[in-house]
Motif scaffolding. Sequence first.
Motif, PDB file in Angstrom:
ATOM      1  N   GLN A   1       5.654  -2.573   5.323  1.00 43.87           N
ATOM      2  CA  GLN A   1       5.079  -1.658   4.264  1.00 43.87           C
ATOM      3  C   GLN A   1       5.945  -0.254   4.432  1.00 43.87           C
TER       4      GLN A   1
ATOM      5  N   ALA B   1      -5.113   1.502   5.066  1.00 44.65           N
ATOM      6  CA  ALA B   1      -4.561   2.282   3.874  1.00 44.65           C
ATOM      7  C   ALA B   1      -5.681   3.146   3.422  1.00 44.65           C
ATOM      8  N   ASP B   2      -5.260   4.022   2.527  1.00 41.12           N
ATOM      9  CA  ASP B   2      -6.256   4.850   1.811  1.00 41.12           C
ATOM     10  C   ASP B   2      -7.182   4.021   0.904  1.00 41.12           C
ATOM     11  N   ASP B   3      -6.807   2.751   0.463  1.00 38.63           N
ATOM     12  CA  ASP B   3      -7.584   2.063  -0.377  1.00 38.63           C
ATOM     13  C   ASP B   3      -9.035   1.606   0.391  1.00 38.63           C
TER      14      ASP B   3
ATOM     15  N   SER C   1       0.154   3.992   0.284  1.00 40.32           N
ATOM     16  CA  SER C   1      -0.313   5.290   1.274  1.00 40.32           C
ATOM     17  C   SER C   1       0.140   5.119   2.747  1.00 40.32           C
ATOM     18  N   LEU C   2       0.680   3.720   2.836  1.00 33.20           N
ATOM     19  CA  LEU C   2       1.165   3.580   4.144  1.00 33.20           C
ATOM     20  C   LEU C   2       2.577   3.801   4.447  1.00 33.20           C
TER      21      LEU C   2
ATOM     22  N   ARG D   1       3.952   6.634   6.737  1.00 35.70           N
ATOM     23  CA  ARG D   1       2.894   6.899   7.714  1.00 35.70           C
ATOM     24  C   ARG D   1       3.214   6.540   9.184  1.00 35.70           C
TER      25      ARG D   1
ATOM     26  N   TYR E   1       0.826  -1.193   0.099  1.00 39.25           N
ATOM     27  CA  TYR E   1      -0.075  -0.003   0.087  1.00 39.25           C
ATOM     28  C   TYR E   1       0.988   1.321  -0.058  1.00 39.25           C
TER      29      TYR E   1
ATOM     30  N   LEU F   1      -3.806  -4.093   7.528  1.00 45.53           N
ATOM     31  CA  LEU F   1      -3.418  -2.950   6.524  1.00 45.53           C
ATOM     32  C   LEU F   1      -4.196  -2.462   5.596  1.00 45.53           C
TER      33      LEU F   1
END
Length: 257
Positions: free
Chosen positions: A37, A239-241, A11-12, A15, A9, A235
């Motif tokens: 990640q 995440a943004d998903d 986005s992670l 982060r 991911y 996860l």
Amino acid sequence: MEPSETTRYASLRARAVLVTGGGSGIGAALVRAFCEQGARVGFLDIAAAPSESLVRAIAGDGLPPPVFMPCDLRDIDALRQAVAAMKTAIGPISVLVNNAAHDERHDWADVTPAYWDERFAVNLRHQFFAAQAVIDDMKADGGGSIINFTSTSWMVGVGGMAAYTAAKSGVIGLTRSLARDLGPFGIRCNAVAPGWVMTERQVSLWLTPESEKRLLEDQCLKFKLVPEDMAPLTLFLAADDSRAITSQTFVADAGLL
């Protein structure tokens, strides 16, 4: 599960992720998964020895090691101080995984008010105050993800742990309320409900050939869950998903319910 088998991911990466109870069991699997990640990972745990061993193991695998801070989550002042220190160490918190819990067995007839309160302090109360401590970070960032771990034990009506199952059912109410209150700030709040996961503690204390046989008969999927089985779902929710998902409870029990 090997890192190469886990969805990556974007986005992670980088982060800041905080995991409670991250020193062993499911928590340790989550800490490692977030490190894989590329997240900036910190975790709190009351047990120093296994936590420090986990940090060394992850660093030994060539991954950026997580930051461990010892904390008794029953002490809310200590929790607040640890979260503040963790923000200095890894940055403003974008993802909170409220994993810490303790499923101590008890006879209903022996439960005292003090014991009841202590079980709620271990299994529910800290989830709210950990969230409270990171919400301003998430608001400033325009959003975030809070993932609260509950249990399927109260869903299937397990006996011999009334205080634990009551606390874990309360996690669902907390999750839904926080999702409603925090949604306007772009903060999502979901719950994960593991089935019987074969942590070292579960295997050493309660797994028997008879209980294993019954478990595999009752599950749709005929394998024993391990801590790593909880990581992919966590996860995804971090995440943004999963940006459109909040106020939900996800059961990961191999089809026992």
